[in-house]
Design a protein around this motif. Structure first.
Motif, short mmCIF file in Angstrom:
data_model
loop_
_atom_site.label_atom_id
_atom_site.label_comp_id
_atom_site.label_asym_id
_atom_site.label_seq_id
_atom_site.Cartn_x
_atom_site.Cartn_y
_atom_site.Cartn_z
N THR A 155 -0.19 -7.01 -4.55
CA THR A 155 -1.14 -6.33 -3.67
C THR A 155 -2.51 -7.01 -3.71
O THR A 155 -3.12 -7.26 -2.66
CB THR A 155 -1.29 -4.85 -4.07
N TRP A 207 -2.82 3.89 -7.41
CA TRP A 207 -4.08 3.44 -6.85
C TRP A 207 -5.13 3.20 -7.95
O TRP A 207 -5.97 2.31 -7.84
CB TRP A 207 -4.60 4.47 -5.84
N ARG A 208 -5.08 4.00 -9.00
CA ARG A 208 -6.03 3.81 -10.11
C ARG A 208 -5.79 2.47 -10.80
O ARG A 208 -6.74 1.77 -11.18
CB ARG A 208 -5.91 4.94 -11.12
N ALA A 213 0.84 -1.21 0.00
CA ALA A 213 0.00 0.00 0.00
C ALA A 213 0.87 1.26 0.00
O ALA A 213 0.57 2.24 -0.70
CB ALA A 213 -0.92 0.00 1.22
N ARG A 223 1.89 6.29 -6.99
CA ARG A 223 0.60 6.84 -7.44
C ARG A 223 -0.12 5.86 -8.37
O ARG A 223 -0.60 6.24 -9.44
CB ARG A 223 0.82 8.18 -8.15
N THR A 273 1.11 -4.49 -8.38
CA THR A 273 -0.35 -4.59 -8.36
C THR A 273 -0.79 -6.03 -8.11
O THR A 273 -1.69 -6.30 -7.32
CB THR A 273 -0.94 -4.08 -9.69
N ILE A 323 2.35 1.59 -3.53
CA ILE A 323 1.35 2.07 -4.48
C ILE A 323 1.08 3.56 -4.25
O ILE A 323 0.87 4.31 -5.21
CB ILE A 323 0.06 1.24 -4.35
N THR A 324 1.13 4.00 -3.01
CA THR A 324 0.97 5.43 -2.71
C THR A 324 2.12 6.24 -3.30
O THR A 324 1.91 7.27 -3.93
CB THR A 324 0.88 5.65 -1.19
#
Length: 355
Positions: free
Chosen positions: A226, A104-105, A95, A102, A223, A98-99
């Motif tokens: 995650t 998250w999309r 997480a 950037r 991704t 991914i933050t």
């Protein structure tokens, strides 16, 4: 089949997509390497990228190869507790990644795509079996057999290509598979039982690679990891709660050092994966395919030198037969790559002549 296994739970069937938005896509060189072929700086840029790719690759497979040492210092935590912690803390670390990137999309798109989500859910189940089996092997004094699983894995991938994807094997690939079956027979006699830890690792990871191949470029490495940890996190969290309630958890009962070592499992899971992604974007798959043997070799050495596990003569013979099978498979891979490169050069030459 061309799958490259990675003991962290990732797999590549082709050069993976970039880990962050804006990074070079598969097959495209990074900054400084996109100059025209006539540019005097191009060869140096390519050399720099290749060197960086090798360093990242050795770093990734080196960390995976030394993973048994990490499990060793986590004692008295058992396999179930280690894997549960690994899932939960990996999710938190992913997480954060991914933050930072950037993405998250990208993650949201993967979760909304039912095909990707269900495929990665299946992959999560397979990698959970793989992680549990591997951790159990290392923590119960069977790290040699655990390393054997990753030596056998390329042969399992070849068999999956035949029986599932209906691929046609070349003669040397058939020879490698046949030698591999002989090796399993020798090792079964040596151990006095089927080497189930090695076979479970090889089969679960081979199937994991096959499932991940179906996702393809629709989800990059971070991704995918995650989503897989999201799927496993509820069960992992419930396991941690159960262990704590029953008084068998070691997370908070063996001092701050042990606590932070278990929390570090998230970093230890994700960092080699990032290194691998950086390596695979810079190196041809042939080189990545050869680098993959670095991890089980290190695991094997650690099991013998650090853990002092016994290797009888018949086990040495069994491992020797496995290594012979891998040698045959590697020779075939290099020959096929050379032939493919020659065909591409010939095609380019003919195209230039026709123009």
């Amino acid at each position: 089949m061309g799958l490259v296994p990675n003991p962290d739970g990732s797999v590549s069937s082709a050069v993976p997509t970039a880990l962050s938005p804006g990074a070079p896509p598969s097959g495209v060189t990074g900054p400084g390497t996109s100059a025209a072929s006539g540019s005097s700086g191009a060869p140096k840029a390519v050399d720099k990228e290749t060197t960086a790719g090798m360093l990242f690759g050795v770093g990734a497979y080196g960390l995976w190869g030394l993973l048994p040492l990490y499990f060793f210092v986590l004692q008295p935590a058992g396999a179930v507790e280690i894997v549960a912690n690994r899932v939960v803390w990996s999710l938190i670390f992913c997480a954060l990644l991914i933050t930072v990137t950037r993405a998250w999309r990208v993650l949201g798109a993967a979760l909304r795509n039912r095909s990707v989500l269900w495929t990665l859910a299946a992959a999560a189940g397979l990698i959970a079996v793989n992680w549990l089996t591997y951790t159990y092997g290392v923590t119960t004094g069977q790290a040699v057999e655990a390393s054997l699983g990753y030596f056998i894995n390329p042969l399992v991938s070849v068999l999956l290509g035949v029986f599932v994807l209906k691929e046609t094997l070349r003669p040397l690939q058939w020879a490698a598979v046949g030698i591999g079956f002989i090796a399993v027979g020798v090792l079964t006699v040596s151990y006095g039982k089927l080497p189930w830890i090695a076979l479970t690792l090889a089969v679960s990871f081979g199937l994991y690679g096959f499932v991940k191949k179906r996702v393809g470029p629709r989800a990059d490495a971070i991704t995918s990891l995650t989503v897989e940890t999201i799927v496993l996190a509820p069960l992992a969290g419930a396991t941690m709660i159960f262990l704590a309630a029953s008084g068998t958890a070691s997370l908070t009962t063996h001092g701050p050092g042990h606590f932070w070592l278990l929390l570090a499992s998230g970093v230890i899971t994700a960092v080699p994966l990032v290194f691998f992604g950086a390596s695979a974007r810079r190196l041809p798959m042939t080189t990545i395919g050869l680098l993959q043997y670095f991890a089980p070799v290190l695991q094997f050495i650690v099991a013998l030198v650090v853990f002092g596990e016994a290797m009888t003569l018949d086990r040495w013979i069994g491992f020797g037969v496995v290594w012979l099978a891998l040698l045959v498979l590697t020779v075939d891979m290099l020959a096929a790559t050379r032939k493919s490169s020659a065909a591409r050069r010939l095609a380019r030459g003919e195209a230039r002549t026709n123009t």
